[in-house]
Scaffold this active site. Sequence first.
Site, PDB file in Angstrom:
ATOM      1  N   SER A 244      -9.626   1.849   2.845  1.00  0.00           N
ATOM      2  CA  SER A 244      -8.737   2.664   2.030  1.00  0.00           C
ATOM      3  C   SER A 244      -7.693   1.869   1.266  1.00  0.00           C
ATOM      4  O   SER A 244      -7.013   2.387   0.391  1.00  0.00           O
ATOM      5  CB  SER A 244      -8.025   3.683   2.927  1.00  0.00           C
TER       6      SER A 244
ATOM      7  N   LYS B 283       0.834  -1.205   0.000  1.00  0.00           N
ATOM      8  CA  LYS B 283       0.000   0.000   0.000  1.00  0.00           C
ATOM      9  C   LYS B 283       0.866   1.252   0.000  1.00  0.00           C
ATOM     10  O   LYS B 283       1.938   1.278   0.611  1.00  0.00           O
ATOM     11  CB  LYS B 283      -0.928  -0.026   1.216  1.00  0.00           C
TER      12      LYS B 283
ATOM     13  N   SER C 217     -10.152  -0.825   6.851  1.00  0.00           N
ATOM     14  CA  SER C 217      -9.567  -0.550   5.543  1.00  0.00           C
ATOM     15  C   SER C 217      -8.864  -1.711   4.869  1.00  0.00           C
ATOM     16  O   SER C 217      -8.493  -1.617   3.704  1.00  0.00           O
ATOM     17  CB  SER C 217      -8.594   0.630   5.646  1.00  0.00           C
TER      18      SER C 217
END
Length: 473
Positions: A154, A79, A178
């Site tokens: 996210s 990420k 997330s």
Amino acid sequence: MPTLPQLSVVEAKGAIDRREISCLEYVQALVEQQTKTESLNGSVHFNPDALLQAARAHDEALAAQTSRMPLAGIPLAIKDNIDCAGMPTAAGTAALRDAVPRTNAPVVARVTAAGALVAGKANMHELAFGCTNDNGFFGPARNPYDASRIPGGSSGGSAVLVASGAVPASLGTDTGGSVRIPAALCGLVGFRPTHGRYPSAGVVPISPTRDTVGPIARTVADVMLLDEILSGSSSALPAVDDTREFRLAVPYSTLWEGLSPDARPVLEPALQKLKDAGFELVDVDLRRYPFFRSQKSETIPFFEFSGAVRRYLETGGVAVTFPEIVARIKSPDVIRIVGDILGAGAISATEYAQALVAREQSRTSYAACLREVNADALLFPTVLVPACSIGEQTVAVGSEALQVFAAYTRNTEPGSNAGVPGITVPAGLTREGLPLGLALDGAPHSDRRILQIGKEMERVLCAATFPRLDAHV
């Protein structure tokens, strides 16, 4: 037979070790898959030449009989808010686009020490402040099952890259759901460990007392392997001979309330499959535990955000200031949230202290409700509705029209706030072909038990799928 991009981590590692395929052959297939699915916008930094070179080096090491690490030759996406040396850590925002850290975050150091190849940085909701991955700077990541819909966030890009076959697994971060939300909406396994189980340095933060890195993969076995490496713990669990060993508390009156009409025909039969397979399911009324869901649980991350980001910038020597980051935010929802945090909605130290007390009460409630019904974990829908369209502002949850963030984090927020371990496993597809997941939340530090139960759930449900990319890409 699965294609190379459909292999799990364990399957790919085994095939490479047995010399059925070379690492280079495998990585070439993944690079081609990423190119083919580029329109899903799962990646924000990708260097195929560097990845292919790393694969060649692995094959040379294997030929020399020197590569026996558990992730040797396996590409993982990271990420965009987790530091990888030599790659930008933009956290999905314009001001950090050229911020290249000198060292890996400890979680990245652990997977690379285990032989993993870093396959680039994954798209994310800007600054991790959202659950749609509709990023105003890099553009929205798109769900591989329907490119007009959100992948969740996210850590949406981390899920997109796994679900589309560009990598077999990825690392995301989870503050309010997330990791688990995008995993559920993309038909994957996602795991949030007990807070503090994995090292947290080298990650652009929202809330240091809530944030945690978490793995996303196609199978629970892959997540169990990654958990061992990320936690530095290889605590083995005994084999399960009978699913009646598992007693799960089902909060019908709370976390199952508001299930959408298209989700119900998927999740209720999945529940019945578990019961038929021997799982012991007992009702638990969470309304008996008034502190289970903390009021204003956003108080903690909102208070911690500014100071935490400033410390990250200072510690990492990033030549960007916090005001510069705020000034260049592009996503309208994040502009609104951050503006509120720093303005009229600023949290006082007294409110923060009260929220910390409420969080401890929530954590205690988790342990108490499971202890009182003698259950291993809570079992509930990860999300109550399938993936909505990109740009949608509200979705129906029961009789309520909720803001998208509130709707998708409704079931994952309590465990995130309490810092307890949670996993989502695929439960099936709706009539429109959209994935849904079933989730477990356990008591603090029951991580390996939660993973063990998740693995048996996965075996019973057999709900893993691979999207028909030709229909949506």
